[in-house]
Write an enzyme that holds these catalytic residues in place. Structure first.
Site, short mmCIF file in Angstrom:
data_model
loop_
_atom_site.label_atom_id
_atom_site.label_comp_id
_atom_site.label_asym_id
_atom_site.label_seq_id
_atom_site.Cartn_x
_atom_site.Cartn_y
_atom_site.Cartn_z
N GLN A 183 12.35 46.22 40.88
CA GLN A 183 12.31 45.89 39.86
C GLN A 183 10.99 45.25 39.05
O GLN A 183 10.78 45.20 37.85
CB GLN A 183 13.40 44.78 39.34
CG GLN A 183 14.87 45.06 39.70
CD GLN A 183 15.33 46.32 38.82
OE1 GLN A 183 14.93 46.32 37.61
NE2 GLN A 183 16.47 46.64 39.21
N CYS A 328 24.54 49.19 40.72
CA CYS A 328 24.73 49.65 42.38
C CYS A 328 26.07 49.50 42.95
O CYS A 328 26.35 50.35 43.57
CB CYS A 328 23.42 49.08 43.00
SG CYS A 328 22.00 49.46 42.37
N1 PLP Z 1 16.61 46.07 45.16
C1 PLP Z 1 16.70 45.66 43.91
C2 PLP Z 1 16.21 44.66 43.22
C3 PLP Z 1 17.64 46.69 42.90
O1 PLP Z 1 17.73 46.34 41.62
C4 PLP Z 1 18.41 47.95 43.50
C5 PLP Z 1 19.12 48.76 42.56
O2 PLP Z 1 19.66 48.18 41.51
C6 PLP Z 1 18.11 48.04 44.86
C7 PLP Z 1 17.44 47.16 45.51
C8 PLP Z 1 18.74 49.19 45.38
O3 PLP Z 1 17.78 50.35 44.99
P1 PLP Z 1 18.46 51.82 45.53
O4 PLP Z 1 19.31 52.31 44.47
O5 PLP Z 1 17.03 52.72 45.58
O6 PLP Z 1 19.20 51.83 47.00
#
Ligand code: PLP
Length: 392
Positions: A183, A328
């Protein structure tokens, strides 16, 4: 107004220039970059260009590595499990440190390691919602701690952690530092000459690149035991045929994000502040965290007396996409903003709603959103007070 997308911390629109740059790699230059024939070799310079853009985008040194992978969840799993694998291979008991405000891609990986017997220390956040460097200093045992994983900027609150200080503390103690920079990238400067992290993870779809491609930065001198075995791609650290169109897209997306960084911190910030001021004008509303130490696009607001699902539904009915948690895994309690916010002592008796803007958000959209939020909050509170006489 048709629809307003204010869920950019969940994912972003792919920049049309990025889409255009990826196009030829699906049907024209589709060779495997590891092949020795011309279909393979013609692709390689574009991978080189993508890597150059990624190195420049985070100011990495030529000697550092950037591993292309499928997403930040993979990157986070790779780093954390690598330290576990090493402890098993070296028959050494280790301690690892993380915080209570990590994305599930980090927190659930550590919870899994705890089940395997790893000693994991969970750092709390202070009253400002950040992980206090002194807490980190106290938690490190130079004889035992192998890895520290802390989120750079939180996905729910947007609060930015003092990562430069973490880097110094970890260096002083000879401990490796892993930052989840998902982020942070595209919203605030990410400069690997400034911040002495050994590993950072990022994901293209959070900065107007495609979904399904991410990066793992590894500082020179740091190593990784692979999570994925089975090929020599990515210097043997990550097996699997490289997704060339997406890698090309991520490279350009990061370059464009760099060019738009000032815009994010002036224009996007102005719109965010306008929305935030209007939200704060509503009675019994609180915004989590000081806006000066937040990413310029994020607001997590607590609306007293309102049920989250109903509010989200009402916003959606009016075409507004916001979020009550990390998209997510919105079913997971841990990914709900209330989880993070409660940790910093905010009063979120009813709901936390996240609004996250992007460089594509317009002022008209913000004005419309303000109007809808005002009406929706009034309507929902009226309903709830007729039902229960008074909301608590
Ligand atoms: N880390 C953070 C801080 C996130 O906001 C997200 C997704 O929202 C992720 C990791 C995971 O990302 P990805 O969708 O690329 O696996």
């Amino acid at each position: 107004m048709e629809r307003v997308y204010l869920d950019n911390n969940a994912t972003t629109l792919v920049d049309p220039l990025v889409k255009e740059a990826m196009e030829p790699f699906f049907t024209k230059m589709y060779g495997n970059p590891n092949s020795l024939h011309s279909f393979g070799t013609e692709v390689r310079p574009y991978m080189g260009l993508a890597l150059d853009r990624l190195y420049a985008g985070i100011n990495a040194d030529d000697e550092d590595d950037i591993i292309i992978n499928s997403c930040a969840s993979e990157g986070n799993n790779t780093v954390i499990k690598s330290f576990y694998f090493d402890s098993v291979l070296n028959h050494k008991k280790v301690q690892m440190i993380t915080s209570s405000i990590e994305h599930p891609a980090v927190s659930e990986t550590y919870e899994f390691l705890e089940k395997l017997g790893v000693d994991v220390k969970w750092l709390p956040v202070n009253a400002d919602g950040i992980v206090d460097p002194d807490e980190l200093r106290k938690a490190i045992d130079p004889d035992k701690t192998s890895l520290v994983s802390i989120i750079w900027a939180n996905n729910e609150t947007g609060l930015i952690n003092p990562v430069k200080e973490y880097g110094e503390i970890c260096r002083e103690n000879g401990v490796k530092l892993h930052l989840d920079a998902v982020q942070a990238i595209g919203k605030i400067p990410v400069d690997m000459q400034e911040v002495m992290a050994d590993y950072i993870t990022f994901s293209a779809h959070k900065f107007h690149g495609p979904k399904g491609v991410g990066g793992l930065y590894i500082r020179r001198g740091s190593t990784i035991t692979p999570l994925m075995h089975g090929g020599e791609q990515m210097a043997g650290i990550r097996a699997g045929t490289v997704n060339t169109p997406y890698m090309v897209g991520m490279g350009l997306a990061l370059e464009l994000a760099g060019k738009n960084l000032d815009f994010e911190n002036t224009e996007v910030r102005k719109l965010r502040d306008k929305l935030e001021d209007a939200i704060l004008d509503i009675e019994d509303v609180e915004v989590i965290g000081d806006r000066n130490i937040r990413t310029p696009n994020t607001i997590l607001a607590s609306f007293r007396g309102i049920e989250g699902e109903a509010f989200l539904w009402d916003l959606n009915q009016n075409g507004i996409a916001a979020s009550t948690g990390s998209a997510c895994s919105s079913e997971s309690l841990e990914s709900n903003p209330t989880f993070v916010a409660m940790d910093i002592g905010a009063d979120l008796a009813h709901t936390g709603m996240r609004f996250s803007l992007s460089r594509y958000t317009t002022e008209d959209e913000i004005d419309y959103t303000i109007d809808v939020i005002r009406k929706s909050v009034k309507r929902l509170r009226d309903i709830s007070s007729t039902n229960s006489k008074e909301y608590i």
